[in-house]
Design a protein around this motif. Sequence first.
Motif, PDB file in Angstrom:
ATOM      1  N   PRO A  15       0.821  -1.218   0.000  1.00  0.00           N
ATOM      2  CA  PRO A  15       0.000   0.000   0.000  1.00  0.00           C
ATOM      3  C   PRO A  15       0.852   1.264   0.000  1.00  0.00           C
ATOM      4  CG  PRO A  15       0.276  -0.763   2.246  1.00  0.00           C
ATOM      5  CD  PRO A  15       1.116  -1.670   1.382  1.00  0.00           C
ATOM      6  N   VAL A  44      -3.707   4.430  -2.035  1.00  0.00           N
ATOM      7  CA  VAL A  44      -4.716   4.995  -1.149  1.00  0.00           C
ATOM      8  C   VAL A  44      -5.385   6.175  -1.869  1.00  0.00           C
ATOM      9  CG1 VAL A  44      -3.182   6.621   0.090  1.00  0.00           C
ATOM     10  CG2 VAL A  44      -5.178   5.660   1.245  1.00  0.00           C
ATOM     11  N   GLN A  48      -3.427  10.504   3.923  1.00  0.00           N
ATOM     12  CA  GLN A  48      -3.692  11.212   5.180  1.00  0.00           C
ATOM     13  C   GLN A  48      -2.929  12.542   5.235  1.00  0.00           C
ATOM     14  OE1 GLN A  48      -4.373   7.818   6.367  1.00  0.00           O
ATOM     15  NE2 GLN A  48      -6.264   8.534   7.279  1.00  0.00           N
ATOM     16  N   LYS A  96       5.953  -3.386   3.162  1.00  0.00           N
ATOM     17  CA  LYS A  96       6.339  -1.982   3.246  1.00  0.00           C
ATOM     18  C   LYS A  96       7.853  -1.882   3.061  1.00  0.00           C
ATOM     19  CE  LYS A  96       4.271   1.184   4.302  1.00  0.00           C
ATOM     20  NZ  LYS A  96       3.309   2.232   4.437  1.00  0.00           N
ATOM     21  N   MET A 113      -0.713  -2.221  14.547  1.00  0.00           N
ATOM     22  CA  MET A 113      -2.145  -1.887  14.492  1.00  0.00           C
ATOM     23  C   MET A 113      -2.814  -2.670  13.354  1.00  0.00           C
ATOM     24  SD  MET A 113      -4.742  -0.336  15.633  1.00  0.00           S
ATOM     25  CE  MET A 113      -4.401   1.070  16.687  1.00  0.00           C
ATOM     26  N   ASN A 114      -2.166  -2.729  12.221  1.00  0.00           N
ATOM     27  CA  ASN A 114      -2.763  -3.470  11.095  1.00  0.00           C
ATOM     28  C   ASN A 114      -2.904  -4.952  11.421  1.00  0.00           C
ATOM     29  OD1 ASN A 114      -3.405  -1.491   9.179  1.00  0.00           O
ATOM     30  ND2 ASN A 114      -1.263  -1.327   8.547  1.00  0.00           N
TER      31      ASN A 114
HETATM   32  O1  PNS Z   1       3.090   6.002   0.923  1.00  0.00           O
HETATM   33  P1  PNS Z   1       2.635   6.279   2.314  1.00  0.00           P
HETATM   34  O2  PNS Z   1       2.097   7.678   2.433  1.00  0.00           O
HETATM   35  O3  PNS Z   1       3.680   5.937   3.333  1.00  0.00           O
HETATM   36  O4  PNS Z   1       1.409   5.262   2.574  1.00  0.00           O
HETATM   37  C1  PNS Z   1       0.707   5.315   3.773  1.00  0.00           C
HETATM   38  C2  PNS Z   1      -0.471   4.332   3.747  1.00  0.00           C
HETATM   39  C3  PNS Z   1      -1.381   4.603   2.572  1.00  0.00           C
HETATM   40  C4  PNS Z   1       0.035   2.917   3.681  1.00  0.00           C
HETATM   41  C5  PNS Z   1      -1.227   4.560   5.085  1.00  0.00           C
HETATM   42  O5  PNS Z   1      -1.510   5.912   5.228  1.00  0.00           O
HETATM   43  C6  PNS Z   1      -2.530   3.778   5.173  1.00  0.00           C
HETATM   44  O6  PNS Z   1      -2.532   2.589   5.350  1.00  0.00           O
HETATM   45  N1  PNS Z   1      -3.670   4.489   5.020  1.00  0.00           N
HETATM   46  C7  PNS Z   1      -4.982   3.894   5.124  1.00  0.00           C
HETATM   47  C8  PNS Z   1      -5.692   4.322   6.419  1.00  0.00           C
HETATM   48  C9  PNS Z   1      -5.381   3.369   7.559  1.00  0.00           C
HETATM   49  O7  PNS Z   1      -5.555   2.185   7.467  1.00  0.00           O
HETATM   50  N2  PNS Z   1      -4.919   3.939   8.676  1.00  0.00           N
HETATM   51  C10 PNS Z   1      -4.547   3.183   9.850  1.00  0.00           C
HETATM   52  C11 PNS Z   1      -3.134   2.646   9.738  1.00  0.00           C
HETATM   53  S1  PNS Z   1      -2.745   1.648  11.144  1.00  0.00           S
END
Ligand code: PNS
Length: 173
Positions: A15, A44, A48, A96, A113-114
């Motif tokens: 992601p 995404v 954020q 990642k 968290m994921n």
């Molecule tokens: O390329 P990036 O900006 O590092 O990607 C960040 C990303 C998209 C992997 C992260 O912001 C994300 O997973 N966003 C989805 C919202 C979410 O699940 N947030 C809780 C994360 S524990």
Amino acid sequence: MNGLPQQPGHSAIYPGSFDPMTRGHLDVIERAAAIFDNVVVAVVVNPQKREPLFTLDEREAMITASVAHLPNVEVTHFRGLLADFVRGHGATVIVKGLRVVSDFEGEMSTALMNRSLSGVDTVFLPSDPRWSFVSSTLVKEVYSLGADVAKYVPPAVLQVMQAKRNATRPAER
Ligand code: PNS
């Protein structure tokens, strides 16, 4: 390709915001594709951090063109929680990249968290040192100030960046 046996049955999600994709991202995708059965690059919809420079369609198209040589890679997008997308997709691993040590702190808590939300673990791939200083943010900044970024982004990304700059260039005074 990397000496590791392919992990049978593992469907990986990679992601990110990809605003835009860099050569570092592409390197991680290529290495993940050599390890896992299939890799889904998941863009995404609304990063954020800030309003993206590139539209979702542009980001997806740039990645799709750049991974055309990888038959086990597909590109899609998601909105909302990554954990929901990962579960809905039946993925078994999140990938990642880690560029520098300071990436680790945030990525570690995000990974935990994921896993707590989805039961799916995150595998970190260390960035190739050639790309460890290359971020989407820096690429956009140096490009907007006139530097050549061909070394840092795949050709398909460079094309779109050039087209965008030409389209938005202010009239000469
Ligand atoms: O390329 P990036 O900006 O590092 O990607 C960040 C990303 C998209 C992997 C992260 O912001 C994300 O997973 N966003 C989805 C919202 C979410 O699940 N947030 C809780 C994360 S524990």
